[in-house]
Motif scaffolding. Structure first.
Motif, short mmCIF file in Angstrom:
data_model
loop_
_atom_site.label_atom_id
_atom_site.label_comp_id
_atom_site.label_asym_id
_atom_site.label_seq_id
_atom_site.Cartn_x
_atom_site.Cartn_y
_atom_site.Cartn_z
N TRP A 171 0.83 -1.21 0.00
CA TRP A 171 0.00 0.00 0.00
C TRP A 171 0.87 1.26 0.00
O TRP A 171 0.61 2.20 -0.73
CB TRP A 171 -0.93 -0.01 1.21
CG TRP A 171 -1.74 1.25 1.34
CD1 TRP A 171 -2.92 1.55 0.71
CD2 TRP A 171 -1.40 2.40 2.12
NE1 TRP A 171 -3.34 2.81 1.05
CE2 TRP A 171 -2.43 3.36 1.92
CE3 TRP A 171 -0.35 2.73 2.97
CZ2 TRP A 171 -2.42 4.61 2.54
CZ3 TRP A 171 -0.34 3.96 3.59
CH2 TRP A 171 -1.37 4.90 3.36
N ARG A 172 1.91 1.25 0.81
CA ARG A 172 2.81 2.42 0.86
C ARG A 172 3.51 2.61 -0.48
O ARG A 172 3.65 3.74 -0.96
CB ARG A 172 3.82 2.25 2.00
CG ARG A 172 3.22 2.45 3.39
CD ARG A 172 4.28 2.46 4.48
NE ARG A 172 4.94 1.18 4.65
CZ ARG A 172 4.46 0.17 5.37
NH1 ARG A 172 3.28 0.29 6.00
NH2 ARG A 172 5.13 -0.97 5.48
N TYR A 173 3.95 1.52 -1.07
CA TYR A 173 4.60 1.62 -2.38
C TYR A 173 3.65 2.19 -3.42
O TYR A 173 4.02 3.07 -4.20
CB TYR A 173 5.11 0.24 -2.83
CG TYR A 173 5.47 0.20 -4.30
CD1 TYR A 173 6.65 0.76 -4.77
CD2 TYR A 173 4.60 -0.39 -5.23
CE1 TYR A 173 6.97 0.72 -6.13
CE2 TYR A 173 4.90 -0.43 -6.58
CZ TYR A 173 6.09 0.13 -7.02
OH TYR A 173 6.39 0.10 -8.36
N GLN A 174 2.42 1.69 -3.45
CA GLN A 174 1.46 2.15 -4.45
C GLN A 174 1.17 3.65 -4.29
O GLN A 174 1.09 4.39 -5.28
CB GLN A 174 0.16 1.34 -4.36
CG GLN A 174 0.28 -0.11 -4.80
CD GLN A 174 0.58 -0.26 -6.28
OE1 GLN A 174 0.15 0.55 -7.11
NE2 GLN A 174 1.32 -1.30 -6.63
N THR A 175 1.03 4.08 -3.04
CA THR A 175 0.80 5.51 -2.80
C THR A 175 1.99 6.34 -3.28
O THR A 175 1.84 7.34 -3.98
CB THR A 175 0.56 5.77 -1.30
OG1 THR A 175 -0.56 4.99 -0.87
CG2 THR A 175 0.28 7.25 -1.04
N TYR A 176 3.17 5.88 -2.90
CA TYR A 176 4.40 6.59 -3.25
C TYR A 176 4.62 6.66 -4.76
O TYR A 176 4.84 7.74 -5.32
CB TYR A 176 5.58 5.88 -2.56
CG TYR A 176 6.93 6.14 -3.18
CD1 TYR A 176 7.44 7.43 -3.29
CD2 TYR A 176 7.72 5.07 -3.62
CE1 TYR A 176 8.70 7.65 -3.84
CE2 TYR A 176 8.98 5.29 -4.16
CZ TYR A 176 9.47 6.59 -4.29
OH TYR A 176 10.71 6.80 -4.83
N ILE A 177 4.57 5.51 -5.43
CA ILE A 177 4.94 5.48 -6.84
C ILE A 177 3.95 6.27 -7.70
O ILE A 177 4.33 6.93 -8.67
CB ILE A 177 5.10 4.03 -7.34
CG1 ILE A 177 5.84 4.02 -8.69
CG2 ILE A 177 3.75 3.33 -7.48
CD1 ILE A 177 7.25 4.55 -8.63
N LYS A 178 2.69 6.24 -7.33
CA LYS A 178 1.70 7.00 -8.10
C LYS A 178 1.90 8.50 -7.93
O LYS A 178 1.79 9.27 -8.89
CB LYS A 178 0.28 6.58 -7.69
CG LYS A 178 -0.06 5.17 -8.14
CD LYS A 178 -1.42 4.71 -7.61
CE LYS A 178 -1.69 3.27 -8.01
NZ LYS A 178 -3.01 2.78 -7.49
#
Length: 546
Positions: A304-311
């Protein structure tokens, strides 16, 4: 007699006419020479990495293409192996401006690194001295007033990191807060100067440096939900377990566990001020403070943190790409494309979940490798590619060389102008010396130095450990296997250590480990002068104000 007089008058008129014609031709030639000296537009985004640029390929190229940045590459030269000598913002900028390593330009670190020495020579000063109109717009992040610019408007809030929204700019010495999104505003300044602020009969050198896509990755409103309905792909090394690198890559604070509430866009409670406001916003940046929605498992939270960050990161890049398109379109519409050198780069690379990281600092590929491309139709063949090792200290001498500016200034970097036409000098060094000094704040990355060749990376981590690492980039391009203890590579290691020793001596940085540790430990001061009533982020996170 009259006939002779007429002949004399005619001859005199012819001679006078010839002299005037030659004089006019000389004047026209001088004018033409002045206006045909190449213009230079140097564009640098902060923390932009090759993985986020579709011209370099990668897992995001079809989801988050960068068509305008790609235009520079497709109409110019794409560089595959441009490397940063100290992969962190301020020191890299100082190296680029001076053409010298950190140990010579004196700017080693971001945190407690002090301010860039205003007395140091920088390449914009040389352009200005040689008749170029010069300007700077966007991020500066060196603490002292920019030198060598006729006009400057740079971010001057949050320790000169700047803000994405409603930023404060230092506009030729006066701070002004503006409404709007900083990527657009910096480009507005650049466009206004190109259209109205410069003289049209003299060459120009413009530096356009974006805050984006630096932390905290705040997209423009129109791109906030650009990829809301899709799951971004994960890098192959996303779940790196750091085996064989436990004390180096495995002991940092830049994994997916270290995103703060501010990074993850949690809504801030009302009425928070001072220390409490900072503590709330940066919760998550310390060990044991995990930020994620309730009910998620550890693995689900990491994704979830990765998805928020990368987007958010890629959405910030999207705005950078849009604005670069504005500049390119202006050049095309105004007949300036043929005679303008366009450079697109970053201050270093960045991790987009690679090895489970964000940020930079390491000698590893994702952080050391800089995006770099040059468009100059008069010299550079469209669609060409260069694979030589080039470093950021080579930028300044190359830009001056391209503008035919001679200087007596001593630089450790070398011009790679000939490479732009496909000719690599036989004596070009295909290896580089790297050195990172900052520790432990931010991100707890061990200080280290090393050598990077086209085939190998060798590094020594030395602050409070004594660890060497070796990677075979042909067999292990992702740098997952530290082969320093593999007996098959004993001769390679010996040779690389000798090369590294030579490079350190050439750079003037063949000091003792005690000297290097002293640089890390020295507080050279702050990039900004904090007011007595201000509470710094570092003080809050390290507990100094508790």
């Amino acid at each position: 007699m009259l006939k002779k007089l007429n002949i004399i008058v005619v001859c005199a008129l012819v001679l006078f006419s010839c002299k005037n014609t030659k004089k006019d031709q000389a004047l026209n030639s001088a004018s033409t020479s002045e206006t045909t000296r190449p213009n230079v537009i140097y564009i640098m985004a902060d923390d932009l990495t090759t993985q986020a640029i579709s011209a370099y390929g990668g897992i995001y190229k079809d989801i988050a293409p960068t068509p305008n940045i790609d235009r520079i590459a497709s109409e110019g030269m794409l560089f595959q192996d441009v490397l940063c000598t100290n992969a962190i913002c301020g020191p890299s900028r100082a190296a680029i401006l001076t053409g010298n390593y950190s140990n010579r330009n004196g700017y080693y670190k971001n945190e407690s690194g002090g301010k860039f020495d205003i007395e140091k020579w920088t390449f914009p000063q040389e352009f200005q001295k040689n008749g170029y109109q010069t300007s700077l717009f966007g991020k500066w992040h060196l603490g002292t007033e920019p030198q060598g610019f006729d006009v400057f408007k740079y971010h001057n809030s949050a320790g000169q990191q700047g803000h994405y929204w409603d930023p404060v700019y230092n506009m030729n010495g006066e701070d002004t807060k503006l409404e709007g999104y900083s990527t657009n505003l910096s480009t507005d300044f650049a466009m206004n100067w190109l259209q109205e602020g410069r003289k049209k009969d003299a060459p120009f050198m413009m530096v356009l440096q974006y805050k984006a896509p630096h932390r905290p990755w705040q997209p423009d409103t129109k791109y906030e939900k650009l990829w809301e309905d899709i799951e971004m792909p994960y890098p192959d090394t996303f779940n790196d377990d750091y085996k064989g690198r436990e004390l180096t890559a495995g002991d940092t604070e830049m994994t997916m566990d270290y995103f703060s509430r501010r990074d993850m866009k949690f809504e801030e409670p009302a009425n928070l001020k001072g220390k409490e406001k900072i503590k709330w916003a940066f919760y998550g940046a310390k060990s044991g403070e995990i930020v994620q929605p309730e009910g998620l498992s550890r693995e689900e939270g990491k994704k979830w943190r990765y998805q928020t960050y990368i987007k958010d990161y890629l959405a910030c890049v999207k705005s950078v790409d849009d604005n670069i398109g504005r500049v390119l379109d202006y050049l095309d519409a105004n007949g300036l494309t043929e005679n303008t050198i366009i450079v697109l780069t970053s201050d270093q690379g960045f991790y987009l979940g690679d090895h489970g990281f964000f940020d930079k600092r390491f000698i590893y590929e994702e952080s050391i490798r800089m995006p770099f491309m040059v468009k100059y139709p008069k010299l550079v063949k469209a669609g060409s590619v260069n694979e030589d090792i080039i470093t950021n200290i080579d930028f300044a001498p190359t830009l001056l060389d391209l503008a035919n500016i001679k200087t007596t200034q001593q630089m450790q970097g070398k011009s790679f102008k000939s490479m732009l036409s496909g000719k690599t000098p036989k004596d070009w060094t295909q290896a580089m010396y790297y050195h990172y000094y900052e520790f432990p704040y931010w991100h707890h990355v061990q200080p280290h130095y090393g050598i990077r060749t086209q085939k190998y990376t060798l590094a020594h981590f030395y602050y409070n450990i004594d660890v060497w690492e070796l990677y075979d980039l042909e067999k292990d391009p992702s740098q997952m296997n530290n082969i320093i203890n593999d007996p098959q590579y004993s001769n390679v290691i010996a040779d690389l250590k000798n090369q590294l020793k030579d490079l350190m001596k050439i750079s003037g940085n063949d000091k003792s480990l005690a000297d290097f540790r002293m640089i890390t430990d020295t507080d050279f001061g702050s990039i900004v002068d904090h007011k007595d009533d201000e509470t710094s982020v570092q003080d809050v996170l390290t507990g100094k104000n508790n």
